[in-house]
Design an enzyme around this catalytic site. Structure first.
Site, PDB file in Angstrom:
ATOM      1  N   CYS A 185     -10.624 -19.133  23.453  1.00  0.00           N
ATOM      2  CA  CYS A 185     -10.905 -20.229  22.506  1.00  0.00           C
ATOM      3  C   CYS A 185     -11.167 -21.505  23.301  1.00  0.00           C
ATOM      4  O   CYS A 185     -12.066 -22.291  22.991  1.00  0.00           O
ATOM      5  CB  CYS A 185      -9.720 -20.474  21.582  1.00  0.00           C
ATOM      6  N   CYS A 192     -14.683 -22.711  24.681  1.00  0.00           N
ATOM      7  CA  CYS A 192     -15.591 -23.466  23.814  1.00  0.00           C
ATOM      8  C   CYS A 192     -14.965 -24.753  23.289  1.00  0.00           C
ATOM      9  O   CYS A 192     -15.644 -25.757  23.121  1.00  0.00           O
ATOM     10  CB  CYS A 192     -16.028 -22.628  22.620  1.00  0.00           C
ATOM     11  N   HIS A 193     -13.661 -24.712  22.985  1.00  0.00           N
ATOM     12  CA  HIS A 193     -13.047 -25.819  22.236  1.00  0.00           C
ATOM     13  C   HIS A 193     -12.147 -26.716  23.088  1.00  0.00           C
ATOM     14  O   HIS A 193     -11.600 -27.688  22.551  1.00  0.00           O
ATOM     15  CB  HIS A 193     -12.232 -25.282  21.064  1.00  0.00           C
ATOM     16  N   CYS A 218     -15.471 -16.635  15.322  1.00  0.00           N
ATOM     17  CA  CYS A 218     -15.489 -17.021  16.743  1.00  0.00           C
ATOM     18  C   CYS A 218     -15.190 -15.809  17.617  1.00  0.00           C
ATOM     19  O   CYS A 218     -15.829 -15.598  18.642  1.00  0.00           O
ATOM     20  CB  CYS A 218     -14.466 -18.116  17.016  1.00  0.00           C
ATOM     21  N   CYS A 223       3.758 -21.627 -14.423  1.00  0.00           N
ATOM     22  CA  CYS A 223       4.910 -21.922 -13.571  1.00  0.00           C
ATOM     23  C   CYS A 223       4.714 -23.209 -12.769  1.00  0.00           C
ATOM     24  O   CYS A 223       5.593 -24.053 -12.725  1.00  0.00           O
ATOM     25  CB  CYS A 223       5.180 -20.750 -12.623  1.00  0.00           C
ATOM     26  N   HIS A 224       3.560 -23.358 -12.125  1.00  0.00           N
ATOM     27  CA  HIS A 224       3.421 -24.432 -11.131  1.00  0.00           C
ATOM     28  C   HIS A 224       2.876 -25.745 -11.677  1.00  0.00           C
ATOM     29  O   HIS A 224       2.869 -26.743 -10.981  1.00  0.00           O
ATOM     30  CB  HIS A 224       2.561 -23.947  -9.966  1.00  0.00           C
ATOM     31  N   ARG A 250       0.871 -15.120  -0.248  1.00  0.00           N
ATOM     32  CA  ARG A 250       1.682 -15.762  -1.280  1.00  0.00           C
ATOM     33  C   ARG A 250       1.036 -15.574  -2.657  1.00  0.00           C
ATOM     34  O   ARG A 250       1.697 -15.247  -3.639  1.00  0.00           O
ATOM     35  CB  ARG A 250       1.859 -17.235  -0.932  1.00  0.00           C
ATOM     36  N   CYS A 300       2.799 -13.715  -5.921  1.00  0.00           N
ATOM     37  CA  CYS A 300       2.987 -14.304  -7.248  1.00  0.00           C
ATOM     38  C   CYS A 300       2.291 -13.455  -8.307  1.00  0.00           C
ATOM     39  O   CYS A 300       2.817 -13.258  -9.397  1.00  0.00           O
ATOM     40  CB  CYS A 300       2.481 -15.749  -7.277  1.00  0.00           C
TER      41      CYS A 300
END
Lengths: 284, 154
Positions: free
Chosen positions: A99, A102-103, A137, A203-204, A241, A245
């Site tokens: 990585c 390039c970065h 990438c 719920c949220h 997650r 749910c």
């Protein structure tokens, strides 16, 4: 004194039960400071959005879980972050690149990346999530094998990249080509699904701050992902997650990495615009 | 003989599966509603058992009613949810047909937008997991048991 003395303990037990509930009616007032940096966990909701106020999920956790996130030495996610930091500069694949080739320094090149994900990619004709970007990438530039979505390497790398945006406000693109993706995600968010016939919003949005049995409901924001979940004894992705749910309401979850979950991720990110990136968070 | 033994576990399993409609039960589609909301006729021939109903009420895989409701009659269980109203005294507030209507399907009984699941309804959300598809959350008897228990909350 006519009262049966045997009833007293039951009464006390009843009271003890109600007290913690009463204290939990909403997010707590705690302030999140990590390594001397104060992170905003409470901001006004984006204009035109359904929430007047945004709260990070951190505000709904117990003091013990919260404290694990205030110190990077105690945060159990940092084992994976440290490993990913090594991977960052490890050559892999036929192109013999890392990585870093390039970065360069992630602290500069990756700053702000997490805050803007998912991000439209014209070449792909759809939004990139952090996971699909990392894999592109790997396959195209490094000629290395892609990592599995929920693999240790991917979770560690997305946590390490996310960390470089810690404290920056979530700012995902919502117009242009992202508009239809956000609209699709919104549809999924409000659709009642499963045998229990519930939607994310039940719920949220309508009930955050309340207890659902032993769980203190948050707004289901994603500014802390990937999160280290004590229950998982490890890191988990946003899509994991979502899947959890959905299964809990006995609905067939979409596949991790599917267009539906990418759309849902983009929409949930837009609901949390302005909240600070907290990656990697700790949850129970 | 051998064959019959081999069948036994299958039959026992079928009897235990919540939501399976057994003979004598009224199927969700055949329920007669009063005003489209309340249900006068019991769903089974066997009177509800409050002790069994209390267990269904608590069980996380069955009623899981404590996920959303406070109920002081169950102090031994920590963490009562706060999503719905407290059920203290609920047996005194509503008669049996009303309670039955609410537990069978709150969306008919009281509030079309209610987030309380319909416990004896096949009018579920989309994308229901295959293992629950075409099944009700509780069996008819479990509903009657829960109702007998709710009636004791005065």
């Amino acid at each position: 004194m006519t009262q049966n003395p045997l009833r007293v303990p039951a009464l006390i037990a009843g009271l003890a039960l109600l007290l913690p509930l009463a204290g939990q009616a909403g997010p707590d007032e705690n302030v999140l400071t990590i390594e001397d940096q104060t992170i905003g966990t409470d901001v006004p909701g984006p204009e035109g959005g359904p929430l007047d106020h945004l709260y990070s999920g951190w505000r709904f956790r117990t003091a013990e879980t919260q404290s694990l996130q205030t110190d990077d030495f105690e945060n159990p996610a940092f084992t994976a972050v440290d490993q990913a930091e090594e991977l960052w500069s490890t050559v892999d694949g036929a192109a013999e690149k890392s990585c870093e080739s390039c970065h360069d320094d992630a602290a500069t090149s990756m700053k702000g990346v997490r805050a803007a994900m998912p991000k439209w990619n014209a070449e792909l004709g759809k939004p990139h999530t952090l996971e699909t970007q990392v894999n592109q990438c790997r396959t195209d530039r490094m000629q290395a094998d892609p990592w599995k979505w929920e693999s240790g390497q991917m979770l560690g790398m997305t946590a390490y990249i996310g960390l470089q945006s810690r404290g920056m406000p979530v700012a995902v693109q919502t117009d242009g080509p992202m508009e239809s993706w956000i609209a699709k995600g919104k549809e999924i968010y409000y659709e009642r699904v499963g045998q229990l016939d519930m939607a994310c919003s039940n719920c949220h949005e309508a009930n955050y701050g309340k207890m659902i049995r032993a769980d203190h409901l948050s707004q289901g924001q994603i500014n802390g992902f990937p999160v280290y979940r004590l229950k998982w004894a490890g890191l988990g992705s946003i899509h994991r997650r979502f899947k959890g749910c959905m299964s809990n309401i006995r609905a067939e979850p979409y596949k991790v990495g599917s267009d539906e979950f990418i759309a849902l991720e983009a929409y949930v990110a837009s609901r949390g615009a302005g909240l600070s990136v907290e990656t990697p968070s700790v949850r129970n | 003989m051998f064959k019959r033994h081999a069948m036994l576990p299958v039959i026992v399993l079928a009897l235990c599966t919540a939501g399976a409609v057994s003979a004598g039960d009224i199927a969700p589609a055949d329920i007669e509603y009063k005003d489209g909301r309340w249900i006068e006729q019991p769903l089974t021939d066997v009177a509800g058992d409050p002790a069994a109903g209390r267990k269904v009420f608590v069980n996380r895989k069955l009623g899981n009613c404590l996920a959303c409701h406070v109920n002081s009659e169950i102090p031994e269980q920590p963490f009562h949810g706060e999503i719905g109203p407290s059920l203290d005294g609920v047996g005194g507030r509503y008669d049996m047909p009303m309670l039955r209507g609410m537990v069978v399907n709150m969306k008919n009984a009281l509030n079309p937008e209610s987030l309380m699941p319909g416990f004896y309804s096949l009018d579920n959300g989309s994308r229901t997991l295959e293992k629950f598809a075409g099944k009700t959350i509780l069996s008819a008897q479990q509903v009657e048991d829960v109702l007998a228990y709710l009636q004791t909350l005065k």
